[in-house]
Motif scaffolding. Sequence first.
Motif, short mmCIF file in Angstrom:
data_model
loop_
_atom_site.label_atom_id
_atom_site.label_comp_id
_atom_site.label_asym_id
_atom_site.label_seq_id
_atom_site.Cartn_x
_atom_site.Cartn_y
_atom_site.Cartn_z
N PRO A 9 0.80 -1.23 0.00
CA PRO A 9 0.00 0.00 0.00
C PRO A 9 0.84 1.28 0.00
O PRO A 9 0.30 2.37 -0.20
CB PRO A 9 -0.82 -0.11 1.29
N HIS A 10 2.15 1.17 0.21
CA HIS A 10 2.99 2.36 0.27
C HIS A 10 3.23 2.94 -1.12
O HIS A 10 3.63 2.22 -2.03
CB HIS A 10 4.33 2.05 0.95
N GLY B 41 5.00 -0.56 -4.99
CA GLY B 41 4.48 -1.40 -6.07
C GLY B 41 4.84 -2.87 -5.97
O GLY B 41 4.52 -3.63 -6.88
N GLU B 42 5.48 -3.31 -4.90
CA GLU B 42 5.85 -4.72 -4.77
C GLU B 42 4.62 -5.56 -4.43
O GLU B 42 3.75 -5.14 -3.69
CB GLU B 42 6.90 -4.89 -3.67
N ASP C 228 2.60 -12.44 4.22
CA ASP C 228 3.90 -11.77 4.36
C ASP C 228 3.78 -10.25 4.38
O ASP C 228 4.79 -9.56 4.47
CB ASP C 228 4.82 -12.18 3.20
N ALA C 229 2.57 -9.73 4.30
CA ALA C 229 2.36 -8.29 4.19
C ALA C 229 2.87 -7.52 5.39
O ALA C 229 3.48 -6.45 5.25
CB ALA C 229 0.89 -7.97 3.95
N GLN C 230 2.66 -8.06 6.58
CA GLN C 230 3.09 -7.35 7.78
C GLN C 230 4.61 -7.25 7.83
O GLN C 230 5.17 -6.18 8.13
CB GLN C 230 2.56 -8.04 9.04
N SER D 147 9.58 -3.61 6.68
CA SER D 147 10.87 -3.43 6.02
C SER D 147 10.78 -2.58 4.74
O SER D 147 11.80 -2.30 4.12
CB SER D 147 11.48 -4.79 5.66
N CYS D 148 9.59 -2.14 4.36
CA CYS D 148 9.40 -1.38 3.12
C CYS D 148 10.07 -0.02 3.25
O CYS D 148 9.90 0.70 4.23
CB CYS D 148 7.90 -1.20 2.83
#
Length: 136
Positions: free
Chosen positions: A114-115, A119-120, A126-128, A133-134
């Motif tokens: 969502p950042h 776009g990854e 694994d989203a959390q 780490s984003c």
Amino acid sequence: MSGGYEVEQFVNTPDDDLICVICRAVLRCPVRLKCNHVFCKECILQWMKRQVKCPCCRQSIDQNQMLILFKLSKSIGRLSIRCRNEQQGCRATFLLSNEYLHISNCPYEWQLCPHEGCGERVLRKDAQAHDQSCSH
């Protein structure tokens, strides 16, 4: 053209009577013509843009005499399918009618980060970890 459900997603091979002769998939929103042949609604509507004869018997098709087979559709909804995310690791099976409910919570469903600017694509499970780490 594929208006139906892919045969491979079903736990047990569906009966041949449940297969649309146009798309060769399991009937989605089945409709019966006056000649009693049954097709996916979308398939036969697309067919009728090119021809107005039944693909099975060549009788004329009258769209006003098409019947939606609600009971058959409901029966198809009670067939068991595998999750579309099987290749990502999901081993769940459930009724076709419950597919949306499962997919909306499946840990193996792909999601976009969502950042803004990232776009990854990451699996829901694994989203959390990705969020922490984003760099975006």
